[in-house]
Design a protein around this motif. Structure first.
Motif, mmCIF file in Angstrom:
data_model
loop_
_atom_site.group_PDB
_atom_site.id
_atom_site.type_symbol
_atom_site.label_atom_id
_atom_site.label_comp_id
_atom_site.label_asym_id
_atom_site.label_seq_id
_atom_site.Cartn_x
_atom_site.Cartn_y
_atom_site.Cartn_z
ATOM 1 N N ARG A 59 0.802 -1.228 0.000
ATOM 2 C CA ARG A 59 0.000 0.000 0.000
ATOM 3 C C ARG A 59 0.827 1.266 0.000
ATOM 4 O O ARG A 59 0.279 2.355 -0.064
ATOM 5 C CB ARG A 59 -0.945 -0.003 1.197
ATOM 6 C CG ARG A 59 -0.277 -0.211 2.559
ATOM 7 C CD ARG A 59 -0.995 -1.331 3.257
ATOM 8 N NE ARG A 59 -0.625 -1.527 4.638
ATOM 9 C CZ ARG A 59 -0.119 -2.660 5.095
ATOM 10 N NH1 ARG A 59 0.148 -3.642 4.261
ATOM 11 N NH2 ARG A 59 0.135 -2.826 6.361
ATOM 12 N N THR A 247 2.477 -1.646 19.473
ATOM 13 C CA THR A 247 1.374 -2.581 19.712
ATOM 14 C C THR A 247 1.418 -3.143 21.136
ATOM 15 O O THR A 247 0.389 -3.229 21.804
ATOM 16 C CB THR A 247 1.488 -3.761 18.720
ATOM 17 O OG1 THR A 247 2.867 -4.120 18.638
ATOM 18 C CG2 THR A 247 0.957 -3.405 17.365
ATOM 19 N N ALA A 290 -4.209 -2.973 17.630
ATOM 20 C CA ALA A 290 -3.933 -2.402 16.295
ATOM 21 C C ALA A 290 -5.289 -2.203 15.635
ATOM 22 O O ALA A 290 -5.985 -3.169 15.343
ATOM 23 C CB ALA A 290 -3.071 -3.357 15.485
HETATM 24 C C1 HEM Z 1 0.112 -6.869 21.027
HETATM 25 C C2 HEM Z 1 1.105 -7.087 20.213
HETATM 26 C C3 HEM Z 1 0.998 -7.052 18.711
HETATM 27 C C4 HEM Z 1 -0.074 -6.852 17.886
HETATM 28 C C5 HEM Z 1 -1.532 -6.614 18.255
HETATM 29 C C6 HEM Z 1 0.428 -6.916 16.528
HETATM 30 C C7 HEM Z 1 -0.358 -6.764 15.396
HETATM 31 C C8 HEM Z 1 0.089 -6.927 14.118
HETATM 32 C C9 HEM Z 1 -0.747 -6.898 12.939
HETATM 33 C C10 HEM Z 1 -2.259 -6.658 12.926
HETATM 34 C C11 HEM Z 1 0.065 -7.097 11.868
HETATM 35 C C12 HEM Z 1 -0.368 -7.190 10.401
HETATM 36 C C13 HEM Z 1 -0.471 -5.826 9.811
HETATM 37 C C14 HEM Z 1 -0.878 -5.859 8.359
HETATM 38 O O1 HEM Z 1 -0.912 -6.924 7.734
HETATM 39 O O2 HEM Z 1 -1.154 -4.799 7.830
HETATM 40 C C15 HEM Z 1 1.426 -7.263 12.361
HETATM 41 C C16 HEM Z 1 2.522 -7.497 11.572
HETATM 42 C C17 HEM Z 1 3.815 -7.566 12.052
HETATM 43 N N1 HEM Z 1 4.222 -7.475 13.373
HETATM 44 FE FE1 HEM Z 1 3.001 -7.343 14.973
HETATM 45 N N2 HEM Z 1 1.783 -7.128 16.562
HETATM 46 C C18 HEM Z 1 2.176 -7.216 17.875
HETATM 47 C C19 HEM Z 1 3.454 -7.408 18.361
HETATM 48 C C20 HEM Z 1 4.584 -7.506 17.585
HETATM 49 C C21 HEM Z 1 5.939 -7.665 18.096
HETATM 50 C C22 HEM Z 1 6.305 -7.763 19.582
HETATM 51 C C23 HEM Z 1 6.767 -7.694 17.014
HETATM 52 C C24 HEM Z 1 8.277 -7.820 16.938
HETATM 53 C C25 HEM Z 1 9.103 -7.584 17.918
HETATM 54 C C26 HEM Z 1 5.930 -7.562 15.824
HETATM 55 C C27 HEM Z 1 6.397 -7.556 14.540
HETATM 56 C C28 HEM Z 1 5.593 -7.600 13.413
HETATM 57 C C29 HEM Z 1 6.107 -7.781 12.067
HETATM 58 C C30 HEM Z 1 7.587 -7.986 11.681
HETATM 59 C C31 HEM Z 1 4.997 -7.748 11.213
HETATM 60 C C32 HEM Z 1 5.007 -7.923 9.692
HETATM 61 C C33 HEM Z 1 4.699 -9.360 9.390
HETATM 62 C C34 HEM Z 1 4.499 -9.653 7.927
HETATM 63 O O3 HEM Z 1 4.227 -8.758 7.114
HETATM 64 O O4 HEM Z 1 4.605 -10.828 7.585
HETATM 65 N N3 HEM Z 1 4.619 -7.448 16.220
HETATM 66 N N4 HEM Z 1 1.414 -7.162 13.731
#
Ligand code: HEM
Length: 311
Positions: A59, A247, A290
């Motif tokens: 996007r 998040t 989120a």
């Molecule tokens: C309450 C904790 C968390 C929530 C609610 C959350 C939520 C999300 C959501 C909804 C997405 C997808 C966004 C999209 O597709 O547009 C995402 C992707 C991602 N998040 Fe989290 N996240 C959390 C914690 C974390 C943590 C602790 C890390 C790393 C230290 C992290 C790293 C990532 C990464 C690298 C992506 C991209 C994954 C991909 O595109 O395959 N997130 N997260």
């Protein structure tokens, strides 16, 4: 049908659920002027859209192309840097980048972090124990995940306060602070600063790598000629910093508030700490950390009788 759901209005940020319920009942697939996009509000539609490859995660591309066409080189550069984030990529480019991160986030790898996470929690809570009041977000919910992520990325915890400023500024573009007047310029400056910061980190660590430190493992993967370019390596460090702490900070803040509002649940948890993991799952379900997931239609798509046009 037009609706007035404004995701950026303060009363909606405080409690979006009654307005979302009305919208879901009256117009589940609706054009949203403040978001300049179609808003899907039913569980089934969101789940189906997430699996539908006609919806693209890429996007930032339209933004980058628009900035190039309108001759705004700084903002075009911001778009180019963001396009390296795997969050904004589709398969097949997404798949190998994602695979490189998986090892760092297996239950085993996270369990190995437990002792250090425990120390970080103690270090943050100790100075608060003799205070009458403290700010849950500034004193704990922000620095805790940010310090853990600094540890995972192999950067000094003394840099954590800087991460907050940079992330807040970057969130004006990627998060939901759309009302900030100079948000693009501010977000671009923060992204350039973060890019310089992690470029320097990567170049320092190239000669002194430690196995098990995420940034070092990514450097090793990049040097072995794998699928990750140097730009993507730096972008992944920024993404992890940004995606991981905002998040988690929201989750801790939401959990605290909900436990205060529901003292019976608070009492249950105090009596049985084994309930913590189900409490976390329930808080994520009940008060999402989120708010919105954005996708771009790669072709005209019909959902619920509405035609979502390509782009
Ligand atoms: C309450 C904790 C968390 C929530 C609610 C959350 C939520 C999300 C959501 C909804 C997405 C997808 C966004 C999209 O597709 O547009 C995402 C992707 C991602 N998040 Fe989290 N996240 C959390 C914690 C974390 C943590 C602790 C890390 C790393 C230290 C992290 C790293 C990532 C990464 C690298 C992506 C991209 C994954 C991909 O595109 O395959 N997130 N997260």
């Amino acid at each position: 049908m037009k609706n007035t759901f404004d995701a950026f209005a303060s009363e909606i940020i405080a409690n979006p659920y009654p307005a979302l319920a009305r919208l879901r009942a009256a117009d589940p697939v609706s054009w949203n002027e403040p978001l300049k996009g179609w808003l899907l509000t039913t569980y089934d539609d969101v789940k189906a859209a997430q699996k539908d490859s006609r919806f693209s995660a890429e996007r930032v591309k339209p933004f980058t192309m628009h900035m190039a066409a309108t001759k705004r080189p700084e903002l075009e550069r911001m778009g180019t840097l963001l396009n390296h984030w795997l969050l904004f990529r589709d398969p097949p480019a997404h798949t190998p980048l994602r695979r490189l991160l998986i090892d760092a986030f297996t239950p085993r790898a996270i369990n190995a972090l437990r002792p250090r996470i425990g120390e970080i929690v103690e270090e943050l809570l100790d100075p608060l124990s003799d205070r009458n009041q403290f700010d849950m977000i500034s004193d704990f919910a922000f620095p805790m995940p940010a310090t853990v992520i600094a540890h995972i990325l192999g950067v000094p915890s003394s840099d954590v306060p800087k991460f907050r400023t940079w992330s807040n500024d970057l969130a004006t573009v990627i998060g939901n602070s759309r009302r900030v007047p100079d948000r693009f310029e501010r977000g671009a400056r923060a992204l350039f600063t973060l890019t310089d910061y992690f470029r320097t980190t990567v170049s320092h660590r190239r000669n002194a790598r430690t196995k098990g430190v995420l940034v070092d493992d990514l450097i090793a993967a990049q040097e072995s000629g794998g699928p990750m370019s140097e730009e993507e390596l730096v972008a992944s460090c920024i993404l992890i910093l940004f995606a991981g702490h905002e998040t988690t900070m929201n989750l801790i803040g939401n959990a605290t508030l909900l436990l205060f509002k529901n003292p019976d649940q608070w009492a249950l948890l105090r009596n049985d700490p084994n309930l913590i993991s189900s409490m976390v799952e329930e808080v994520l379900r009940y008060e999402c950390a989120a708010f919105v997931i954005v996708r771009v239609a790669n072709e005209d798509i019909e959902i619920g009788g509405k035609r979502i046009s390509k782009g």
